[in-house]
Design an enzyme around this catalytic site. Structure first.
Site, short mmCIF file in Angstrom:
data_model
loop_
_atom_site.label_atom_id
_atom_site.label_comp_id
_atom_site.label_asym_id
_atom_site.label_seq_id
_atom_site.Cartn_x
_atom_site.Cartn_y
_atom_site.Cartn_z
N HIS A 1 -9.51 -7.68 -0.75
CA HIS A 1 -8.09 -7.32 -0.87
C HIS A 1 -7.19 -8.49 -0.48
O HIS A 1 -6.02 -8.52 -0.84
CB HIS A 1 -7.76 -6.15 0.07
CG HIS A 1 -7.86 -4.79 -0.58
ND1 HIS A 1 -7.36 -4.52 -1.84
CD2 HIS A 1 -8.36 -3.61 -0.13
CE1 HIS A 1 -7.56 -3.24 -2.12
NE2 HIS A 1 -8.17 -2.67 -1.10
N MET B 1 -8.81 -0.63 6.50
CA MET B 1 -7.51 -1.06 5.99
C MET B 1 -7.40 -2.57 6.01
O MET B 1 -7.70 -3.22 7.00
CB MET B 1 -6.41 -0.40 6.85
CG MET B 1 -5.01 -0.78 6.45
SD MET B 1 -4.61 -0.24 4.76
CE MET B 1 -3.47 -1.52 4.27
N GLU B 2 -6.90 -3.09 4.89
CA GLU B 2 -6.93 -4.53 4.63
C GLU B 2 -5.74 -5.31 5.19
O GLU B 2 -5.36 -6.34 4.63
CB GLU B 2 -7.00 -4.75 3.12
CG GLU B 2 -5.72 -4.37 2.32
CD GLU B 2 -5.71 -2.97 1.73
OE1 GLU B 2 -6.44 -2.11 2.24
OE2 GLU B 2 -4.99 -2.76 0.74
N HIS C 1 -14.99 -5.11 0.49
CA HIS C 1 -13.82 -4.53 -0.17
C HIS C 1 -12.53 -4.96 0.54
O HIS C 1 -11.61 -5.47 -0.11
CB HIS C 1 -13.95 -3.01 -0.18
CG HIS C 1 -12.80 -2.29 -0.80
ND1 HIS C 1 -12.81 -1.87 -2.11
CD2 HIS C 1 -11.58 -1.94 -0.31
CE1 HIS C 1 -11.65 -1.29 -2.39
NE2 HIS C 1 -10.89 -1.31 -1.31
N GLU C 2 -12.50 -4.78 1.84
CA GLU C 2 -11.26 -5.13 2.57
C GLU C 2 -11.02 -6.62 2.53
O GLU C 2 -9.88 -7.07 2.39
CB GLU C 2 -11.32 -4.63 4.02
CG GLU C 2 -11.62 -3.14 4.21
CD GLU C 2 -10.77 -2.21 3.37
OE1 GLU C 2 -9.63 -2.57 3.05
OE2 GLU C 2 -11.27 -1.12 2.99
N GLY D 1 -11.52 4.87 5.48
CA GLY D 1 -12.64 4.01 5.83
C GLY D 1 -12.20 2.74 6.55
O GLY D 1 -12.76 2.37 7.58
N GLU E 1 -6.57 -1.28 -5.98
CA GLU E 1 -7.77 -0.53 -5.61
C GLU E 1 -8.85 -0.57 -6.69
O GLU E 1 -10.01 -0.81 -6.40
CB GLU E 1 -7.43 0.91 -5.22
CG GLU E 1 -6.56 1.01 -3.96
CD GLU E 1 -7.12 0.28 -2.74
OE1 GLU E 1 -8.31 -0.07 -2.74
OE2 GLU E 1 -6.35 0.07 -1.78
N1 B3K Z 1 -6.02 0.44 1.29
C1 B3K Z 1 -6.66 1.30 2.23
C2 B3K Z 1 -6.30 2.72 2.02
C3 B3K Z 1 -5.27 3.22 2.93
C4 B3K Z 1 -4.94 4.64 2.62
C5 B3K Z 1 -3.88 5.19 3.44
N2 B3K Z 1 -3.57 6.56 3.16
C6 B3K Z 1 -8.14 1.17 2.20
C7 B3K Z 1 -8.70 0.50 1.03
O1 B3K Z 1 -8.71 1.00 -0.07
O2 B3K Z 1 -9.11 -0.62 1.16
ZN ZN Z 2 -8.99 -0.79 -1.13
#
Ligand code: B3K
Ligand code: ZN
Length: 881
Positions: free
Chosen positions: A311, A273-274, A307-308, A271, A330
């Protein structure tokens, strides 16, 4: 045995964790981006880790096999091949001093990187995805999250093609070169692990805004996309500002850089990436516009942006020591974004949606061959562990801490956690310890939620003693064996309980409160309530206070009573679910035994009551009147009879629709509005109820309702209404109209990639028997791109994971189709291949014949040779059980 079974990839164990032999003080990167290659020069300052016991330890660097190593030097001295060893994914350099700078030049081919890990090209632009282990596809590095460093990055590329060059942190310098190329230098002042590194180079435009933090720092906000999508970024920007404010208010967390950027890319495995200061998003999670995005899409954008962003603290400032701790960031961040979405919209509806997902998909994961604890003990490929267990169950575990400690103490715990570990890479134990320290509680039993897999079952009975005015709840907990773990100790299960009197009012409990959190810690335990003057109806596990399967022998009357009176909104919905599940499960048996199906009128009457109750929140009404999904009924079944479940689902929906059609029509009309589209909670609720009413009406297959749906399809000024009508018509038996709306929808939206994805998904989920043929034909359609994960998900995944009836066709054609896809994707994009495999891995839950067909396809994939670690791990675990 096939070759892949002989060359078994390594299993990595948590118990083998060792601190890194070297620490990194500074990482300087220079990227020369070209059309046929990228040259990456890294200069890394290393220092021996004082905590490492072996002072002679070689430097172990991770580097993917695709890296072409062009130069390696230590403090300016070039190394020759005898100075290091490169085996598989590892480069080992012995005999090193305590401090040195390693320079490394690698050549990579982003344009041929179809795995979409590391540096790759998405629709002509360069972008990166480094979590979990993508950085090793860029250069040789200690690619592990406990190695944190300051990064400085220079990106050089053709100025015309790639006017925008981005990386983490602040832009500190830029310039032009003579040959039409330009460069930008970025500096990130916060130490970070390599998985948070990001780079983007492309022809992008952005919208700009500003946020002033609580302490008065000005932050520039930029969201980048291709020019054509610039009009779809406002909602994400609003969501971002709301998230920033919310995190200050609720968690006391301020943003820490001068700039925060989001970039939308079309080719993305997940979806979003942070990456520090430079979040990269799948277009599906950031673009939103009333004309092209459905309500759920708006909510997803809001949730993923939050969410991102969250993080930045839970993940970036405090990160994971190793990938076994993935849920540290997570689970906690999903919990934070769920609180945020609850605050922005309806808390009860958000809770219902989250629990529905958990109970259908995470419980199924626990029951399948990939079962693992929230903190796994081992893995072969970490990419396989971005699961519902890590995310959703991990969130529930944090939520239980919140329930047990109360909001205030929980906040103290999170403050302590962030203060104590700022700039560190830590473990889930550290997180729980902070909560234990602020609460003074011993949370050692609680920690079993991190180390034991499986869905606990809690059987509850009630006993009323009129003479002593005493009510006792007897609880028994157990946890079934999972594929990875045979026996479990009792968990600490918080069971939030209320007791209803005969009028449906809450009986005051200890201290006058109406909900009490009982802590079930033993295999068998009883809880006594005194001064209970009438026999109560218990409302159990309020707000779903623990991720368990709780059973209480309610009568249907009691469930209807709870549906009508429970002060806990979640449990009102759940009572409706339990009522429907009970009735539908009986009907499944009737169907299997060839009996005529008759629907218990209790369900119809309960639904009638809800439809007639004008005082209820519309979103809640829509949720309560939504039948348990076929997927949920499947999860609950001992052996899944896809056909019986499907037929019963149809039958019940049709019976309700037929009995209540006039009411549904009234509801439909009362909620049709000419107001301008807005994605606010009230309008979303109204549309969801209206479209639910339409879906019941369409179940009856009456031409008058088809006319209604066609009218909605033609007149809708927003995608929510348009797509709802499209789906109902396309899935109906009115084949001419179905073909017509599908054609006109495509005609209108063919240039909007995300809308085309919805169009693909509608066809892939069509319950009519020609769905597979359609899916195969669509793979040849101009709109399809077999290298784009969003297209694969919309077509192949939707068919295999959501079109139960057709995927599980008894001729095995669905299974063969999926196996063929996996065999191709295994080489092209292993992460997507392994995710896609999930439906086949559940073969044990189906009848012997069905299961054998599924297993045979797993074996065929296994024999196809050269399996990626991702696919190998899922396959071997699925075939082992
Ligand atoms: N931390 C990323 C996930 C990346 C996964 C790579 N295989 C997205 C998220 O949970 O915010
Ligand atoms: Zn995440």
């Amino acid at each position: 045995m096939s070759q892949s079974m002989i060359e078994q990839p390594n299993v990595i164990y948590l118990k083998d964790y060792e601190v890194p032999a070297f620490l990194v003080e500074q990482t300087e990167l220079r990227f020369e981006l070209e059309e046929d290659q990228a040259l990456v020069r890294s200069q890394v300052r290393y220092a021996r880790n004082p905590e490492s016991s072996n002072r002679q330890h070689p430097l172990l660097l991770d580097g993917h096999e695709s890296l072409e190593l062009q130069r390696l030097s230590i403090d300016g001295e070039v190394l020759s091949e005898k100075d290091y060893r490169r085996v598989g994914e590892q480069l080992s350099i012995p005999n090193l001093p305590d401090h040195f700078t390693l320079e490394c030049i690698t050549r990579i081919e982003p344009q041929n990187n179809t795995a979409l890990e590391g540096l790759y090209k998405s629709d002509g632009m360069f972008c990166t995805q480094c979590e979990a282990e993508g950085f090793r596809r860029i250069t040789f590095y200690q690619d592990r999250p406990d190695v944190m460093a300051l990064f400085e990055t220079i990106v050089v590329a053709d100025k015309q093609r790639y006017p925008v060059l981005l990386s983490n942190g602040n832009m500190v310098d830029a310039g032009d070169e003579d040959d039409g190329r330009h460069w930008v230098k970025w500096q990130d002042p916060f130490p970070k692990p390599a998985y948070l590194f990001a780079l983007v180079a492309g022809d992008l435009e952005c919208i700009d805004d500003r946020f002033t933090t609580a302490s008065g720092r000005h932050v520039s906000l930029k969201i980048f996309a291709e020019t054509k999508d610039l009009d779809k970024l406002d909602y994400a920007m609003t969501s971002l500002k709301q998230s920033m404010k919310w995190d200050e208010e609720v968690y006391g967390r301020e943003y820490d850089l001068d700039i925060f950027m989001i970039v939308a890319v079309d080719f993305f495995n997940m979806g979003a990436m942070e990456n520090k200061g430079l979040n990269i998003f799948n277009t599906s999670c950031v673009l939103a516009h009333p004309e092209t995005t459905v309500d759920a899409g708006f909510q997803r954008v809001e949730a993923v942006v939050a969410h991102e962003y969250f993080h930045n603290w839970s993940g970036n400032r405090v990160t994971c020591r190793d990938w076994f701790q993935l849920s540290l960031k997570e689970g906690f961040t999903v919990f934070r974004d769920s609180q945020f979405s609850a605050d922005m919209n309806s808390p009860t509806v958000k809770r219902i949606e989250d629990v529905a997902l958990l109970r259908t998909a995470q419980f199924a994961e626990d029951a399948g061959p990939m079962a693992h604890p929230v903190r796994p003990a081992s893995f072969i490929e970490i990419s396989n562990f971005y699961t519902l267990t890590i995310y959703e169950k991990g969130c529930e575990v944090v939520r239980m801490l919140h329930t047990l400690l109360g909001a205030e103490t929980f906040r103290k715990g999170s403050d302590l956690y962030f203060d104590r570990h700022d700039g560190q890479a830590v473990t889930t134990d550290d997180f729980v310890q902070a909560m234990a320290d602020v609460s003074g509680r011993d949370l050692s039993r609680f920690k079993l939620w991190y180390s034991q897999s499986g869905t606990p079952q809690v059987s509850v009975t009630g006993e009323y003693d009129a003479e002593h005015q005493r009510y006792t709840l007897h609880m028994r907990q157990s946890c079934p064996a999972t594929a990875d773990m045979a026996t479990k100790q009792p968990f600490l299960i918080p069971v939030a309980v209320g007791l209803l009197d005969a009028q449906g009012d809450d009986i005051p409990l200890t201290g006058g409160q109406t909900t009490e959190v009982l802590e079930c810690v033993a295999a068998e335990q009883s809880f006594v309530f005194d001064n209970i003057t009438v026999e109560p109806t218990p409302s159990l596990l309020r707000d779903f206070s623990a991720p368990v399967k709780l059973r209480f022998p309610y009568s249907r009357e009691q469930l209807v009573f709870l549906m009508q009176h429970d002060s806990d909104g979640f449990n009102r919905w759940d009572a409706a679910q339990q009522l429907a599940v009970g009735i539908m499960s009986e009907l499944v048996v009737d169907y299997q035994q060839g009996r005529t199906l008759v629907l218990d009128s209790a369900l119809i009457e309960a639904y009638r009551q809800i439809l007639n109750d004008a005082s209820l929140d519309k979103a809640m009404v829509a949720k309560v009147l939504t039948l348990p999904s076929e997927a949920y009924l499947s999860e609950l079944a001992e052996v899944i009879d896809v056909d019986a479940i499907h037929q019963v689902h149809r039958f019940v929906k049709d019976a309700i629709a037929t009995a209540l059609a006039p009411l549904f029509l009234q509801v439909y009309q009362a909620n049709t509005s000419a107001e301008e589209y807005s994605p606010d909670a009230t309008s979303v609720a109204r549309r969801s109820l209206k479209n639910l009413a339409l879906s019941y009406l369409m179940t009856t297959e009456q031409p008058e309702y088809l006319a209604l749906a066609l009218q909605q399809f033609k007149q809708a000024d927003n995608m929510t209404d348009s797509q709802a009508a499209l789906t109902l018509i396309a899935h109906s038996g009115f084949e001419a109209e179905a073909a017509e709306v599908l054609a006109s929808f495509y005609q209108r939206w063919q240039s909007e990639s995300l809308v085309v994805n919805q169009w693909l998904a509608v066809q892939a989920s069509d319950p009519k028997p020609d769905a597979l043929a359609r899916v195969e034909a669509l793979q040849q359609h101009e709109a399809y791109d077999a290298s784009n994960p969003n297209k694969i998900r919309s077509l192949v995944s939707v068919f295999c994971a959501q079109n139960m009836q057709n995927f599980h066709n008894s001729d095995g054609s669905g299974y063969r189709f999926l196996a063929d896809q996996i065999i191709v994707l295994n080489k092209q994009n292993p992460q997507i291949a392994s995710r896609l495999l999930t439906p086949l891995t559940r073969w044990k839950k189906y009848s012997a014949e069905q299961g054998a067909l599924m297993k045979a396809e797993l074996q065929r994939i296994n024999n196809s040779g050269d399996l990626s670690r991702d696919v190998f791990e899922v396959l071997s675990k699925s075939l082992a059980v």
